[in-house]
Write a protein that holds these residues in place. Structure first.
Motif, PDB file in Angstrom:
ATOM      1  N   ILE A 215       0.768  -1.228  -0.007  1.00  0.00           N
ATOM      2  CA  ILE A 215       0.088   0.019  -0.059  1.00  0.00           C
ATOM      3  C   ILE A 215       0.724   1.299  -0.062  1.00  0.00           C
ATOM      4  O   ILE A 215       0.425   2.267  -0.569  1.00  0.00           O
ATOM      5  CB  ILE A 215      -0.882  -0.036   1.085  1.00  0.00           C
ATOM      6  N   ASP A 346      -5.697  11.278   7.783  1.00  0.00           N
ATOM      7  CA  ASP A 346      -7.044  10.887   7.102  1.00  0.00           C
ATOM      8  C   ASP A 346      -7.948  12.437   7.118  1.00  0.00           C
ATOM      9  O   ASP A 346      -8.594  12.739   6.178  1.00  0.00           O
ATOM     10  CB  ASP A 346      -7.658  10.138   8.293  1.00  0.00           C
ATOM     11  N   GLY A 356      -8.316  14.895  -2.519  1.00  0.00           N
ATOM     12  CA  GLY A 356      -7.577  14.073  -1.364  1.00  0.00           C
ATOM     13  C   GLY A 356      -7.657  12.520  -2.104  1.00  0.00           C
ATOM     14  O   GLY A 356      -6.795  12.070  -1.374  1.00  0.00           O
ATOM     15  N   MET A 357      -8.485  12.201  -2.613  1.00  0.00           N
ATOM     16  CA  MET A 357      -8.508  10.797  -3.196  1.00  0.00           C
ATOM     17  C   MET A 357      -7.703  10.732  -4.646  1.00  0.00           C
ATOM     18  O   MET A 357      -7.444   9.619  -4.660  1.00  0.00           O
ATOM     19  CB  MET A 357     -10.112  10.335  -3.310  1.00  0.00           C
ATOM     20  N   SER A 358      -7.519  11.960  -4.968  1.00  0.00           N
ATOM     21  CA  SER A 358      -6.796  11.729  -6.430  1.00  0.00           C
ATOM     22  C   SER A 358      -5.357  11.644  -5.985  1.00  0.00           C
ATOM     23  O   SER A 358      -4.849  11.926  -4.716  1.00  0.00           O
ATOM     24  CB  SER A 358      -6.922  13.000  -7.102  1.00  0.00           C
ATOM     25  N   GLU A 359      -4.572  11.562  -7.119  1.00  0.00           N
ATOM     26  CA  GLU A 359      -2.982  11.704  -6.754  1.00  0.00           C
ATOM     27  C   GLU A 359      -2.572  12.956  -7.490  1.00  0.00           C
ATOM     28  O   GLU A 359      -1.391  13.171  -7.697  1.00  0.00           O
ATOM     29  CB  GLU A 359      -2.159  10.537  -7.417  1.00  0.00           C
ATOM     30  N   ASP A 360      -3.664  14.082  -7.552  1.00  0.00           N
ATOM     31  CA  ASP A 360      -2.991  15.397  -8.001  1.00  0.00           C
ATOM     32  C   ASP A 360      -2.296  16.158  -6.898  1.00  0.00           C
ATOM     33  O   ASP A 360      -1.652  17.187  -7.062  1.00  0.00           O
ATOM     34  CB  ASP A 360      -4.403  16.294  -8.444  1.00  0.00           C
ATOM     35  N   SER A 364      -3.303  11.991  -0.761  1.00  0.00           N
ATOM     36  CA  SER A 364      -3.492  10.136  -0.852  1.00  0.00           C
ATOM     37  C   SER A 364      -2.362   9.311  -0.609  1.00  0.00           C
ATOM     38  O   SER A 364      -2.271   8.164  -0.121  1.00  0.00           O
ATOM     39  CB  SER A 364      -4.406   9.803  -1.859  1.00  0.00           C
ATOM     40  N   LEU A 367      -1.339   9.294   3.064  1.00  0.00           N
ATOM     41  CA  LEU A 367      -2.343   8.599   3.643  1.00  0.00           C
ATOM     42  C   LEU A 367      -1.846   7.138   3.581  1.00  0.00           C
ATOM     43  O   LEU A 367      -2.033   6.304   4.487  1.00  0.00           O
ATOM     44  CB  LEU A 367      -3.786   8.582   3.116  1.00  0.00           C
ATOM     45  N   ARG A 368      -1.499   6.481   2.345  1.00  0.00           N
ATOM     46  CA  ARG A 368      -1.197   5.453   1.964  1.00  0.00           C
ATOM     47  C   ARG A 368       0.348   4.881   2.784  1.00  0.00           C
ATOM     48  O   ARG A 368       0.602   3.856   3.179  1.00  0.00           O
ATOM     49  CB  ARG A 368      -1.191   5.104   0.658  1.00  0.00           C
TER      50      ARG A 368
ATOM     51  N   ILE B 212      -7.528  10.628 -14.248  1.00  0.00           N
ATOM     52  CA  ILE B 212      -6.816  11.219 -12.911  1.00  0.00           C
ATOM     53  C   ILE B 212      -6.486  10.025 -12.106  1.00  0.00           C
ATOM     54  O   ILE B 212      -7.263   9.283 -11.744  1.00  0.00           O
ATOM     55  CB  ILE B 212      -7.933  12.120 -12.234  1.00  0.00           C
ATOM     56  N   PRO B 213      -5.253   9.944 -11.752  1.00  0.00           N
ATOM     57  CA  PRO B 213      -4.953   8.752 -10.758  1.00  0.00           C
ATOM     58  C   PRO B 213      -5.488   8.942  -9.563  1.00  0.00           C
ATOM     59  O   PRO B 213      -5.678   9.886  -8.903  1.00  0.00           O
ATOM     60  CB  PRO B 213      -3.368   8.633 -10.669  1.00  0.00           C
ATOM     61  N   SER B 214      -5.957   7.804  -8.694  1.00  0.00           N
ATOM     62  CA  SER B 214      -6.719   8.056  -7.530  1.00  0.00           C
ATOM     63  C   SER B 214      -6.275   6.726  -6.659  1.00  0.00           C
ATOM     64  O   SER B 214      -5.747   5.806  -7.110  1.00  0.00           O
ATOM     65  CB  SER B 214      -8.025   8.067  -7.527  1.00  0.00           C
ATOM     66  N   ILE B 215      -6.640   6.938  -5.456  1.00  0.00           N
ATOM     67  CA  ILE B 215      -6.359   6.031  -4.338  1.00  0.00           C
ATOM     68  C   ILE B 215      -7.206   4.584  -4.421  1.00  0.00           C
ATOM     69  O   ILE B 215      -6.516   3.456  -4.389  1.00  0.00           O
ATOM     70  CB  ILE B 215      -6.868   6.474  -2.772  1.00  0.00           C
ATOM     71  N   LEU B 367      -9.344  -1.725   1.253  1.00  0.00           N
ATOM     72  CA  LEU B 367      -9.217  -0.507   2.453  1.00  0.00           C
ATOM     73  C   LEU B 367      -8.898   0.778   1.357  1.00  0.00           C
ATOM     74  O   LEU B 367      -9.720   1.750   1.556  1.00  0.00           O
ATOM     75  CB  LEU B 367      -7.694  -0.615   2.975  1.00  0.00           C
ATOM     76  N   ARG B 368      -8.246   0.709   0.281  1.00  0.00           N
ATOM     77  CA  ARG B 368      -8.105   1.966  -0.456  1.00  0.00           C
ATOM     78  C   ARG B 368      -9.515   2.148  -1.439  1.00  0.00           C
ATOM     79  O   ARG B 368      -9.880   3.298  -1.435  1.00  0.00           O
ATOM     80  CB  ARG B 368      -7.183   1.830  -1.725  1.00  0.00           C
ATOM     81  N   ARG B 371     -11.956   3.819   1.089  1.00  0.00           N
ATOM     82  CA  ARG B 371     -11.799   5.257   1.615  1.00  0.00           C
ATOM     83  C   ARG B 371     -12.499   6.203   0.995  1.00  0.00           C
ATOM     84  O   ARG B 371     -13.117   7.148   1.806  1.00  0.00           O
ATOM     85  CB  ARG B 371     -10.260   5.578   1.522  1.00  0.00           C
ATOM     86  N   PRO B 372     -12.632   6.234  -0.428  1.00  0.00           N
ATOM     87  CA  PRO B 372     -13.360   7.508  -0.724  1.00  0.00           C
ATOM     88  C   PRO B 372     -14.742   7.333  -0.626  1.00  0.00           C
ATOM     89  O   PRO B 372     -15.690   8.567  -0.841  1.00  0.00           O
ATOM     90  CB  PRO B 372     -13.202   7.343  -2.309  1.00  0.00           C
TER      91      PRO B 372
END
Lengths: 398, 398, 398, 398
Positions: A215, A346, A356-360, A364, A367-368, B212-215, B367-368, B371-372
């Motif tokens: 993760i 969190d 916050g869920m994106s990797e922009d 996140s 968080l991981r 968009i990359p995301s968790i 888990l990932r 989360r969203p």
């Protein structure tokens, strides 16, 4: 013989003003040089991460930012642990920062081990390149079930004498730093008890089975699965004394937890910086997000958690500086800080919403990256039970 | 005119025994066919995910497992929402399950929209392929700051009349399902108010800027950034009535939250299944992990959370079946269930230790993935404030 | 003019060894003399509590245990606030301890006020008896709705000039220390702004309407409802400067919160001592309670909470000693410590089972006594919002 | 032989409309008649509480409000447990309500015991007066350490045969209902195993040592300390079969927990009603309290907790009605509901500020009354461990 590491009893070497100035310098370096190199595409690309880390390390050195924890004779700053807490935090703000400053795990504690336990020959050969970041190392304790997980007594990898050397056999799992390491410190069960060995990864008995995806990203050398197949090592591969490996592991972990607290605090604070910046620019339901009490409360709770985390980390570092055992207080700090930092990250993610869920942003990723801290170096549950037992057995007053 | 969807007032069509049998069948299908196809390498590979999903959908159909929520005239089972809750949960145990059964977002609510709001011509053209899983669709509401995030009133994408058609201009962000979609339902501000439009992705004014990359992984069509550049659509691209898009969005979200609760419960339960299995085979500190009270307590709390989550989801589904508005109860369920499922997955990860942090089991993926859910379709904080306001404004008794 | 109190910039006057010795001495006094006098029958009997407190105060004095926070010229020890933190905690272990040592609220902050703000005549008359514990005093700010509660700006009690004196009119509620007080510091709105007045309780315009029963016991002077009915006071009843009462209130509360943290820590620790002792003697389900992990975890979490609480209290006290404003850090400490201590007491009660619900030990009394700390001196929610606002307004880095 | 009580397999006897009407009637009775009689001065005055309860019971009867759980042949309504859940909640809104409606513990479960286990002679003599509220009864299981607490196997009170009767010896502690009871059901260890006996409190071997003061008030008969001093009882004092007392205790507790959930839900909801009313009338920091998000969130969380608590209680009641064992689900409900209701009451107190700490409203009384629910009938920790063990031993799927 007293336990040899983590090296205790250090003294502060900087005045408060000098320490502040150093932190500012590290912070600027991280902001200006390190953070711009953060790139999710290298999160799980071990070679690329090594490459970037070496470049950043060179730039840090060029700015005079040398490993804060190392003795000046080794090219470091020789800071006390309490001073390190401040500097490690600043380095830790970026996932690339500890590597850039030469204070990342597992090399940082491995250097400490070599300094205190290795033979002159071992030190001669490995210490320099490791300290200069020319090579990387691994620490190989954990095993797949039914071997050692949280409980170091369950070790199944064996070390038997063979001529004047040793032969190691076993299966290791989730070995931090394994891919690309020049050597590993391997924990195995010798007839005299648990012992440590330095194994070169060019040894034909060392097999890197695979990289284990996980993760968290940006782990130097990732997490590897290892087999030791009749792995023959010379007599001087033994680290420290035979049969004392269990004590060494305890001491190493006690330090490792604390240094994770330092670096992790920077990372969680960074996530909250990003979140504070985000909510300061965004509106919702007719008001700036910063005017929403539930947003204010998330920021407040994050600051409170960070305040407590820093005080606790600093207090345990002080105890280490003063030569105290940190078993009990370090364990309490590990539980509190790891959980507090996860709450902070969190909340940062929650404050940023979908962003916050994106990797922009790195939120996140942070968080991981912080999630395993509640498990690595002893899961919270293991520590809670151990703390509780100690309280009752020793009658520790509340 | 009454609000048109989600379709309310449904009746149970199965006896309890039949429903149990159906759930068992779906569970077996998921265990035997779907789970073996789980593969982290496709988590963020949208094409590969589409390919696997189509194969699994075919196998589901071959076993008679058709979309539970669709009317038999559309090839579905016509279940009530309460019955769907049970079946969606079983499908949801795998990240690939809802796609395999034709009940994944955003297609599932988009089909509902077409059924209730689309013109006969729209329905004629798009419904069949979408229902059969031959194409995918997207739902385009969210915008980058300062546009619409949690607050649907902040929409900035515009729709102006042009001849007998419309021209859409705007910037959309984090659009679920965007990559590979055949069409999108686009929310834009017309002079008469917020309105919905069906936009084909072959339209030259539709630009998929990037993925968009995301968790979370395993999202059908991922999350896309979109630009609508003078995007001209014909008059019949309008969905439902002009200016009613805000109501439509509210209703859609009310349903969407509930269906996420159903699917997510399966996913969290799956993580806990894996964790229970793991601790049943592992020892630590001289005792099987299942004999450690802190492990027992994590399992107990997970079961309690799942118990409450299922009761709440089922109760809201019952209200939907009975034609009640679910605004208030659905909002409460969304907050509770999304947080409860995250706690369950977090405990599962903790119970698995380092294994739970690796990708050797799906636990860290789950888990990932979950989360969203505390953010999508309204962050917990937004719902809490809205629930609280409603309590005080309408004098809702506790 | 600088803010006048709580008196900042103090220096440590004891060596660490001397401080330890003093704490031990206070602890022994509390264990041997104070705790045996704890008696639930006086929890709400204000006269009896006064009587016992006076006896204990005499015994403390006889043992050389004088008010630690007072200047030696006033018969105290002149400790720094950080040193006080240690001693107040030891005194706080018993509900009767702070009174016995002359460091209980509201007299302790009232003395501070007189020292810094009162005229020489006021000081001459009131300070000595108050310092020696011969009289008690009250602090009268809170009002019934719609007057001042958490928000000091809502004050409705008025002060108008009348000749060369003042006439006060208003209604006060939940006034700590009201019953049996010789005088009260009354907060009222003068034309120039909020101001403080010293009102003797023999004044015919001062009416003690009733004692307000409350969840906590052992409050010196209880909580009273007061009416100021055309209450005429002389010119020199004014405390400090007219119109500066709002600032005074802020400063007073900042100190008051911190001293509550000190005393409350002792009380919560005491509950946990009792709980640890109880579970050490009891078995359940075939094993000593101390071998149950869930019991171990409750103890561990209590120690962790107390560790963090002490560090935070001590850090804020250090800031006070160094002359810093403690508005921000004191507010964070108030939230954290008040909630942490409530968790500690709750766990102590839970560990004691039914015994913890009885009054056969002080645990349930302590649980009740600590509960209001999350509300008095600013509810947690008020502080969270204020901390959050400050973070965003001043750009406080996390 | 099947387990004999709590009586399972009941059917609903009212239509939904009739049930709603009954609840409304009970609610009105509670609001108009019961609540006005609430008076803190009788909280711990057992005789006065008995007197008020008898008066209220007469008024309830006059309004046709008879014990909902009793068979019509006994003068009750014969409701199913699920129906009782609704009515008990309404009765439970006042601390005096369950007594007024004849559904308070410990008489309610004692009546159930007599109905299912008592001999015709026992029933003849005791059932009528108990059902009519003319006498009260106690249930005597718990013992001081090292006797039975949470673990019923640790019972130390003995029953030995003597002629054709029995002699009981032992020490009981925290016996609910002890003061003023006409008889007690006493749990003791006979040679054949744990057994139950009906002991009249006029028996010279029954000694009420003292009333034990406790955090909760308004307990019918309080909590007593009892000694059984060579307490001779006739053969027909035995309840049910000799040696089956452990099973009886399990079953009794399973029911008792559920009925506490019902009544407690009413009490917590009442606290929140008061809090909602308070914040609706109060301002702070320039806005009505109801406009503060942190207040909104407290109300929202309370409604969510109550929603989940009611669903869970109702679901377990349904299982009881259907003749299922409720051991597992009842245990989960006990943990969840007891903790949820404590959270609700805690938030109510917090919303009311200092008023919530006073006894000017019943909020602090309710907070105190609900606290023991997390301990009585099995502490949360005991249930969590038991639930977890069952999950692992029986392989309960999540």
């Amino acid at each position: 013989m007293p336990p040899a590491h983590p090296s205790t009893a250090r003294r502060a070497v900087l005045s408060p003003t000098e320490l502040d100035a150093l932190c500012t310098k590290v912070r600027q370096f991280v902001d200006e040089v390190v953070i711009p190199r953060e790139d999710m595409s290298i999160a799980h690309d071990i070679d690329a991460l090594d490459r970037v880390t070496r470049e950043l390390r060179a730039q840090a050195t060029a700015r005079g930012l040398v490993p804060p924890q190392l003795d000046p004779s080794l090219g470091g700053l020789g800071l006390s642990w309490r001073e390190c807490a401040r500097v490690f935090e600043q380095a830790g703000r970026s996932v690339l920062g500890p590597g850039a400053l030469g204070c990342a795990a597992p090399d940082q504690p491995n250097i400490d081990t070599l300094l205190h336990l290795a033979s002159p020959a071992q030190r001669e050969r490995w210490l320099g390149p490791l300290v200069r970041g020319e090579i990387r190392s691994a620490f190989a304790m954990t095993e797949p079930a039914p071997g050692v997980g949280s409980d170091p007594r369950m070790i199944r990898t064996t070390a038997r004498r063979d001529g004047d050397g040793w032969v190691l056999d076993g299966h290791k799992w989730f070995i931090s730093g394994a891919t690309g390491a020049a050597f590993a410190l391997v924990v195995a069960r010798a007839p005299e008890g648990v012992s440590w060995f330095l194994v070169e990864t060019t040894n034909p008995g060392w097999e890197l089975v695979r990289k284990i995806p996980s993760i968290d990203g940006f782990s130097h050398g990732g997490h590897g699965e290892i087999r030791l197949n009749g792995c023959r090592v010379p007599a001087d591969a033994l680290i420290g004394e035979v049969g004392r490996g269990f004590d060494y592991a305890q001491l190493r972990l006690e330090g490792a937890r604390l240094f994770h607290c330092m670096r992790g605090t920077g990372l969680a604070a960074r996530a909250m910086e990003i979140a504070q910046d985000y909510v300061s620019r965004r509106e919702s339901f007719g008001a700036p997000l910063v005017d929403h009490q539930l947003v204010q409360a998330m920021a407040a709770d994050a600051h409170i958690d960070l305040y407590a985390a820093r005080l606790m980390t600093s207090d345990v570092a002080r105890r280490l500086d003063e030569g105290e055992s940190i078993r009990h207080y370090g364990s309490m700090a590990k539980v509190f800080v790891s959980e507090a930092l996860n709450r902070v990250a969190d909340r940062a993610a929650q404050m940023c919403g979908a962003l916050g869920m994106s990797e922009d942003t790195p939120v996140s990723i942070i968080l991981r990256k912080l999630r395993p801290f509640r498990i690595y170096d002893g899961a919270s549950e293991v520590h809670r039970a151990a703390i509780g037992k100690r309280i009752f057995q020793k009658g520790v007053k509340p």
